[in-house]
Scaffold this active site. Structure first.
Site, PDB file in Angstrom:
ATOM      1  CG  ASP A  90     -50.092 -14.355 -72.455  1.00 35.05           C
ATOM      2  OD1 ASP A  90     -49.512 -13.292 -72.176  1.00 35.05           O
ATOM      3  OD2 ASP A  90     -51.313 -14.531 -72.272  1.00 35.05           O
ATOM      4  CB  ILE A  91     -50.110 -16.586 -67.432  1.00 35.36           C
ATOM      5  CG1 ILE A  91     -48.664 -16.904 -67.010  1.00 35.36           C
ATOM      6  CG2 ILE A  91     -51.099 -17.204 -66.444  1.00 35.36           C
ATOM      7  CD1 ILE A  91     -48.285 -16.349 -65.649  1.00 35.36           C
ATOM      8  CG  ASN A 136     -53.265 -10.290 -60.892  1.00 35.39           C
ATOM      9  OD1 ASN A 136     -52.753 -10.913 -59.958  1.00 35.39           O
ATOM     10  ND2 ASN A 136     -52.554  -9.650 -61.787  1.00 35.39           N
ATOM     11  CG  ASP A 163     -46.876  -9.660 -57.410  1.00 32.18           C
ATOM     12  OD1 ASP A 163     -47.281  -9.441 -58.576  1.00 32.18           O
ATOM     13  OD2 ASP A 163     -46.727  -8.765 -56.559  1.00 32.18           O
ATOM     14  CD  GLU A 187     -50.723 -11.116 -68.823  1.00 28.77           C
ATOM     15  OE1 GLU A 187     -51.747 -11.037 -69.516  1.00 28.77           O
ATOM     16  OE2 GLU A 187     -50.216 -10.131 -68.263  1.00 28.77           O
TER      17      GLU A 187
END
Length: 300
Positions: free
Chosen positions: A177-178, A185, A194, A221
């Site tokens: 997971d980011i 964002n 993106d 993400e």
């Protein structure tokens, strides 16, 4: 994994105890295809499960079980049920052909074989198979990152869970997971978000060394990596390389509270599944380890 759909890379399995037939098929298709052979049903079924051929040429009269039984088992097995089967046989009565087609075969060619007719019919079926594969490929790929999507993840993990249960080897799963991606964002905008997702997907992909290993976009993400026949120490070593590689991209993330660049958290799970295990619990274990990484400060 995604197959090469070029004609020259078609893989044909011949299940026939007659060497003359095998030689004839080899003469016709060896220049353009990879040919696999089995002289009996048991070996043919094993090769079909292992090699996932594009087409199977099957004789009715073979040692150990007839071709009808082989076809029935192919169509009843998850890994092989979609492989097209063409019967080649000296049994050429109407009832023989009807039985074969009723079991799911796509064609029936009587012996003695005429090379030109055999080549034309096989090429037609391979062409249709490639068209179906292309449609399946398009429906299984995430449009943004060009890696497999959640649908393909579910299918492949189920397939490899069954295979690991049958072969009694370890299956590993990474959940990635980011960290603080919503904040990324909000800070940089969705276009850069993106671009970030594509960069992370590419970085994960380049660390996978075997065709059987698969990375998928699990959602938002979050990414997942399926690692068949992989013990926990190897899975953890790969997780370290992925974590380090994404850090080395140096993607700026000024809003992060634990690093100046983009980071990820990773959870891993490994098991040797059996009939008493539940696949959803395996996924949950990897998820819980991911959450533990997040709760422990992220970037680990």
């Amino acid at each position: 994994m995604i197959k090469n759909l070029e004609t020259s890379h078609s893989k044909i399995l011949i299940i026939d105890g007659d060497q003359t037939t095998i030689d004839l098929v080899a003469n016709v298709f060896k220049p353009t295809s990879t040919l696999l052979t089995a002289s009996n049903g048991k070996d043919g079924l094993a090769i079909a499960r292992k090699e996932d051929p594009d087409l199977i040429l099957l004789e009715i009269i073979i040692p150990d079980m007839d071709g009808y039984k082989v076809c029935s088992q192919l169509k009843a097995t998850l890994e092989t049920k979609t492989i097209p089967v063409i019967f080649l046989s000296t049994k050429n009565q109407t009832e023989d052909e009807l039985t074969a087609l009723g079991l799911g075969a796509i064609d029936f060619i009587s012996k003695p074989l005429v090379p030109q007719i055999l080549e034309a019919r096989v090429k037609n079926q391979l062409s249709q198979k490639r068209a179906r594969d292309m449609l399946e490929l398009m429906s299984a790929v995430d449009a943004l990152t060009s890696i497999p999507n959640r649908r393909r993840f579910d299918e492949y993990l189920d397939q490899e869970w069954r295979r690991a249960t049958r072969n009694k080897y370890a299956l590993s799963l990474l959940m990635i997971d980011i960290d603080q991606f919503k904040l990324y964002n909000d800070t940089y905008g969705h276009q850069k978000g993106d671009k970030c997702l594509r960069a992370v997907a590419t970085e994960i992909q380049q660390h996978l060394r075997r065709p059987s290993d698969m990375v998928a976009r699990y959602g938002g993400e979050e990414f997942s990596v399926i690692l068949p026949d992989t013990p926990s120490d190897s899975a953890l070593s790969l997780a370290e390389r992925i974590w380090s590689g994404i850090g080395a991209l140096k993607i700026e993330h000024v809003g992060s509270d634990n690093a100046s660049n983009l980071t990820v958290s990773i959870g891993s799970a490994t098991t040797i599944p059996n009939e008493n295990n539940i696949l959803s619990q395996f996924i949950e274990a990897a998820d819980q380890n991911l959450y533990h990484s997040k709760r422990s400060g992220r970037n680990r």
